[in-house]
Design a protein around this motif. Structure first.
Motif, PDB file in Angstrom:
ATOM      1  N   VAL A 204       0.843  -1.189   0.000  1.00  0.00           N
ATOM      2  CA  VAL A 204       0.000   0.000   0.000  1.00  0.00           C
ATOM      3  C   VAL A 204       0.878   1.239   0.000  1.00  0.00           C
ATOM      4  O   VAL A 204       1.880   1.296   0.722  1.00  0.00           O
ATOM      5  CB  VAL A 204      -0.946   0.011   1.223  1.00  0.00           C
ATOM      6  CG1 VAL A 204      -1.856   1.227   1.200  1.00  0.00           C
ATOM      7  CG2 VAL A 204      -1.779  -1.263   1.269  1.00  0.00           C
ATOM      8  N   TYR A 205       0.526   2.238  -0.794  1.00  0.00           N
ATOM      9  CA  TYR A 205       1.270   3.482  -0.823  1.00  0.00           C
ATOM     10  C   TYR A 205       0.305   4.626  -1.136  1.00  0.00           C
ATOM     11  O   TYR A 205      -0.811   4.407  -1.628  1.00  0.00           O
ATOM     12  CB  TYR A 205       2.416   3.438  -1.834  1.00  0.00           C
ATOM     13  CG  TYR A 205       2.010   3.038  -3.228  1.00  0.00           C
ATOM     14  CD1 TYR A 205       1.681   3.979  -4.186  1.00  0.00           C
ATOM     15  CD2 TYR A 205       1.951   1.689  -3.593  1.00  0.00           C
ATOM     16  CE1 TYR A 205       1.311   3.608  -5.461  1.00  0.00           C
ATOM     17  CE2 TYR A 205       1.575   1.310  -4.879  1.00  0.00           C
ATOM     18  CZ  TYR A 205       1.265   2.281  -5.804  1.00  0.00           C
ATOM     19  OH  TYR A 205       0.880   1.916  -7.072  1.00  0.00           O
ATOM     20  N   PHE A 206       0.754   5.861  -0.842  1.00  0.00           N
ATOM     21  CA  PHE A 206      -0.078   7.047  -1.006  1.00  0.00           C
ATOM     22  C   PHE A 206       0.480   7.946  -2.104  1.00  0.00           C
ATOM     23  O   PHE A 206       1.686   7.990  -2.350  1.00  0.00           O
ATOM     24  CB  PHE A 206      -0.140   7.850   0.293  1.00  0.00           C
ATOM     25  CG  PHE A 206      -0.990   7.220   1.365  1.00  0.00           C
ATOM     26  CD1 PHE A 206      -2.343   7.503   1.462  1.00  0.00           C
ATOM     27  CD2 PHE A 206      -0.426   6.349   2.280  1.00  0.00           C
ATOM     28  CE1 PHE A 206      -3.124   6.929   2.450  1.00  0.00           C
ATOM     29  CE2 PHE A 206      -1.197   5.774   3.277  1.00  0.00           C
ATOM     30  CZ  PHE A 206      -2.556   6.063   3.362  1.00  0.00           C
ATOM     31  N   LYS A 207      -0.434   8.675  -2.745  1.00  0.00           N
ATOM     32  CA  LYS A 207      -0.075   9.700  -3.713  1.00  0.00           C
ATOM     33  C   LYS A 207      -0.818  10.983  -3.376  1.00  0.00           C
ATOM     34  O   LYS A 207      -1.915  10.947  -2.820  1.00  0.00           O
ATOM     35  CB  LYS A 207      -0.434   9.265  -5.141  1.00  0.00           C
ATOM     36  CG  LYS A 207       0.452   8.178  -5.717  1.00  0.00           C
ATOM     37  CD  LYS A 207       0.076   7.894  -7.162  1.00  0.00           C
ATOM     38  CE  LYS A 207       1.004   6.853  -7.783  1.00  0.00           C
ATOM     39  NZ  LYS A 207       0.642   6.597  -9.205  1.00  0.00           N
ATOM     40  N   ARG A 208      -0.186  12.113  -3.724  1.00  0.00           N
ATOM     41  CA  ARG A 208      -0.841  13.414  -3.576  1.00  0.00           C
ATOM     42  C   ARG A 208      -0.884  14.085  -4.940  1.00  0.00           C
ATOM     43  O   ARG A 208       0.150  14.287  -5.576  1.00  0.00           O
ATOM     44  CB  ARG A 208      -0.098  14.298  -2.580  1.00  0.00           C
ATOM     45  CG  ARG A 208      -0.680  15.712  -2.507  1.00  0.00           C
ATOM     46  CD  ARG A 208      -0.100  16.536  -1.416  1.00  0.00           C
ATOM     47  NE  ARG A 208      -0.640  17.903  -1.451  1.00  0.00           N
ATOM     48  CZ  ARG A 208      -0.732  18.714  -0.411  1.00  0.00           C
ATOM     49  NH1 ARG A 208      -0.306  18.299   0.770  1.00  0.00           N
ATOM     50  NH2 ARG A 208      -1.227  19.925  -0.540  1.00  0.00           N
ATOM     51  N   ASP A 209      -2.085  14.417  -5.384  1.00  0.00           N
ATOM     52  CA  ASP A 209      -2.277  15.029  -6.693  1.00  0.00           C
ATOM     53  C   ASP A 209      -1.592  14.232  -7.799  1.00  0.00           C
ATOM     54  O   ASP A 209      -1.005  14.792  -8.727  1.00  0.00           O
ATOM     55  CB  ASP A 209      -1.775  16.475  -6.683  1.00  0.00           C
ATOM     56  CG  ASP A 209      -2.560  17.349  -5.713  1.00  0.00           C
ATOM     57  OD1 ASP A 209      -3.771  17.093  -5.558  1.00  0.00           O
ATOM     58  OD2 ASP A 209      -1.969  18.266  -5.113  1.00  0.00           O
ATOM     59  N   GLY A 210      -1.655  12.887  -7.678  1.00  0.00           N
ATOM     60  CA  GLY A 210      -1.105  12.008  -8.696  1.00  0.00           C
ATOM     61  C   GLY A 210       0.367  11.721  -8.571  1.00  0.00           C
ATOM     62  O   GLY A 210       0.897  10.900  -9.332  1.00  0.00           O
ATOM     63  N   GLU A 211       1.062  12.346  -7.626  1.00  0.00           N
ATOM     64  CA  GLU A 211       2.498  12.144  -7.450  1.00  0.00           C
ATOM     65  C   GLU A 211       2.755  11.291  -6.219  1.00  0.00           C
ATOM     66  O   GLU A 211       2.150  11.506  -5.158  1.00  0.00           O
ATOM     67  CB  GLU A 211       3.222  13.482  -7.313  1.00  0.00           C
ATOM     68  CG  GLU A 211       3.090  14.393  -8.522  1.00  0.00           C
ATOM     69  CD  GLU A 211       3.819  13.832  -9.734  1.00  0.00           C
ATOM     70  OE1 GLU A 211       4.790  13.072  -9.537  1.00  0.00           O
ATOM     71  OE2 GLU A 211       3.423  14.157 -10.868  1.00  0.00           O
ATOM     72  N   LEU A 212       3.656  10.306  -6.368  1.00  0.00           N
ATOM     73  CA  LEU A 212       4.000   9.438  -5.250  1.00  0.00           C
ATOM     74  C   LEU A 212       4.614  10.263  -4.121  1.00  0.00           C
ATOM     75  O   LEU A 212       5.496  11.100  -4.350  1.00  0.00           O
ATOM     76  CB  LEU A 212       4.968   8.361  -5.700  1.00  0.00           C
ATOM     77  CG  LEU A 212       5.333   7.288  -4.660  1.00  0.00           C
ATOM     78  CD1 LEU A 212       4.107   6.467  -4.286  1.00  0.00           C
ATOM     79  CD2 LEU A 212       6.432   6.383  -5.195  1.00  0.00           C
ATOM     80  N   ILE A 213       4.142  10.052  -2.908  1.00  0.00           N
ATOM     81  CA  ILE A 213       4.610  10.811  -1.750  1.00  0.00           C
ATOM     82  C   ILE A 213       5.861  10.157  -1.181  1.00  0.00           C
ATOM     83  O   ILE A 213       5.890   8.945  -0.939  1.00  0.00           O
ATOM     84  CB  ILE A 213       3.515  10.884  -0.670  1.00  0.00           C
ATOM     85  CG1 ILE A 213       2.275  11.598  -1.220  1.00  0.00           C
ATOM     86  CG2 ILE A 213       4.023  11.600   0.572  1.00  0.00           C
ATOM     87  CD1 ILE A 213       1.118  11.632  -0.241  1.00  0.00           C
TER      88      ILE A 213
END
Length: 493
Positions: A204-213
């Protein structure tokens, strides 16, 4: 000693016995000849049996699996039995048997569902595999002993079936919500992404506005898992040294004695009357006052454009063999920069051809829609004032607080939490009273006002009038009796 000649390269050796070897080949002791003779006789009596099973690649839930049991023998086949091995090899459960003597096959699966099919004597097919089918399997092959024809010689092979299951549900929520908006103190904010039904555990991973955080991983202890983002170990402390004392004092000076931000003139509006309408007549509908957005002043610490994101995850095994993964993303919230930011949680799994994704947009509440029931309230009615939505999609869930402008609520309390305010048996004195709904989340706050118009209740007025009429009649009757008594007294005297 018996002398024989060594065989020349490429010369054929007769394997049917040892006498040709004695006649044509080198030298050998009597003991060696006996060993060769015994081995040849044993081979003729018992025969040979080898069992091999082809390895299986991982399969996905719902697919069909074929278990192949390959064996070689020169004996007579007795039976082929497939077992499923459980509890670390201590329990073997029969799942399928082929009886060569009667040329029959039958299933041992629970409920006689016949989930398996015989492809041919040594191969079994399992349609629509489930997570519970994961584990080792064994194939046992038995042939008759050539010597006695009563004993059965057994050989076996094993294979491990790996069943994968993709996640069937992912969701993103904000931890510790609903929560109020903080104007003068930085606060941590945590998004929790939960992926359920995966086997093995997905990544599992997160992105902000389509960019990997880019994240900083940390370990979350068991005591912190239920305590929210306040227990982030090793996380950057909330910055307080950059707080602008002058700006803070100026902002605090704008608050009213109760600690609230100043209200606009809409809190005590004047009565509005249309042309030709009498001043004492109330409006036929509830008056809704436009929204008042709370003025927000942020100290300098809010203007950090490079927040540090802290990441942790936990794996929770389930009874069906799947794993629930909870991933947490924590950072110091900046309402000015994070408002309308799009955060997505993506899940990768070997059973998926492409990642699963769910996303949320952080947003402060705007334009609450207020509904009052009944729309034409009369004295003695129970009135419900409800928030039925916003002009935008709000995340995380807002906190609602109701107050009465210029006084306390009907039950005597100063404020009430919840999406709905209930006023039971409203009196005529509440006519024209104004109520404020404050909706807030960590990203912002907004106030909306509504005025309560209370109409007269004809049924209550009729009851009151009847009571007054009854009292008047009693008074008249009493005066009549008094006059009669006086008249009789005068005549007697």
């Amino acid at each position: 000693m018996v002398g024989i000649t060594q065989p020349k390269p490429g010369e054929h050796v007769n394997a049917n016995g040892v006498w040709d070897l004695l006649q044509n080949k080198g030298k050998m002791t009597v003991f060696s000849l006996c060993l060769l003779l015994c081995a040849d006789l044993l081979d003729l009596a018992v025969g040979y049996l080898t069992v091999t099973i082809e390895p299986l690649p991982p399969v996905v839930v719902g697919e069909t699996v074929t278990l192949k049991c390959n064996f070689k023998t020169d004996g007579r086949l007795r039976e082929i039995v497939w077992y499923r091995v459980t509890d670390g090899g201590t329990i073997k459960q029969k799942i399928f048997t082929y009886d060569a003597m009667f040329n029959t096959n039958y299933s041992h699966m629970e409920d006689y569902r016949r989930r398996e099919d015989l492809v041919y004597q040594s191969t079994v097919r399992l349609p629509e595999v489930r997570i519970s089918d994961n584990g080792p399997y064994e194939c046992h092959v038995g042939i008759y002993d050539r010597a006695t024809r009563e004993k059965v010689v057994l050989a076996s092979g094993n294979v491990f079936l790996t069943v994968m299951s993709p996640p069937n549900n992912i969701s993103v929520v904000a931890e510790n919500t609903p929560a109020p908006f903080s104007r003068y103190q930085a606060q941590n904010f945590t998004l929790v992404c939960t992926a359920k039904g995966g086997k093995p555990a997905p990544s599992v991973y997160f992105k902000r506005d389509g960019e990997l955080i880019e994240v900083i991983s940390y370990t979350q202890s068991s005591s912190e898992q239920g305590g929210g983002s306040a227990g982030v170990r090793g996380a950057r402390p909330l910055i307080s040294r950059d707080l602008d004392d002058t700006k803070l004092q100026r902002s605090l000076s704008l608050l009213d004695p109760e600690g609230r931000a100043p209200r606009m003139h809409t809190e005590s509006p004047k009565r509005v009357h249309t042309q030709g309408q009498q001043a004492y007549e109330p409006s036929p509908a509830t008056e809704v006052i436009p929204e008042t957005v709370v003025s927000r002043e942020f100290p300098r610490w809010v203007h950090s454009t490079d927040p540090l994101y802290y990441f942790s995850h936990t794996h929770i095994p389930q009874s069906d063999g799947s794993v629930v993964v909870q991933a947490r993303l924590t950072w110091t919230l900046n309402p000015q920069l994070d408002n309308d930011a799009l955060f997505s949680c993506e899940v990768k799994h070997p059973a998926l051809s492409m990642p699963m994704q769910t996303e949320v947009t952080l947003a402060a509440p705007k334009g609450p829609k207020i509904f009052m029931s009944p729309t034409r309230a009369k004295v003695g009615d129970t009135v419900r004032i409800t928030v039925q939505g916003f002009q935008n999609e709000v995340f995380p869930e807002p906190l609602f607080t109701w107050t009465r402008v210029g006084g306390r609520l009907l039950d005597g309390s100063a404020e009430r939490d919840g999406k709905e305010l209930i006023l039971e048996r409203v009196p005529a004195e509440l006519n024209g009273s104004m109520y404020r709904c404050t909706a807030q989340n960590p990203l912002g706050s907004t106030d909306t006002h509504t005025r309560l118009i209370v109409f007269e209740n004809p049924s209550m007025m009729k009851n009151t009038q009847n009571q007054n009429n009854g009292a008047s009649r009693m008074d008249v009757l009493g005066l009549t009796w008094m006059a009669l008594v006086l008249t009789v007294t005068v005549e007697l005297t």
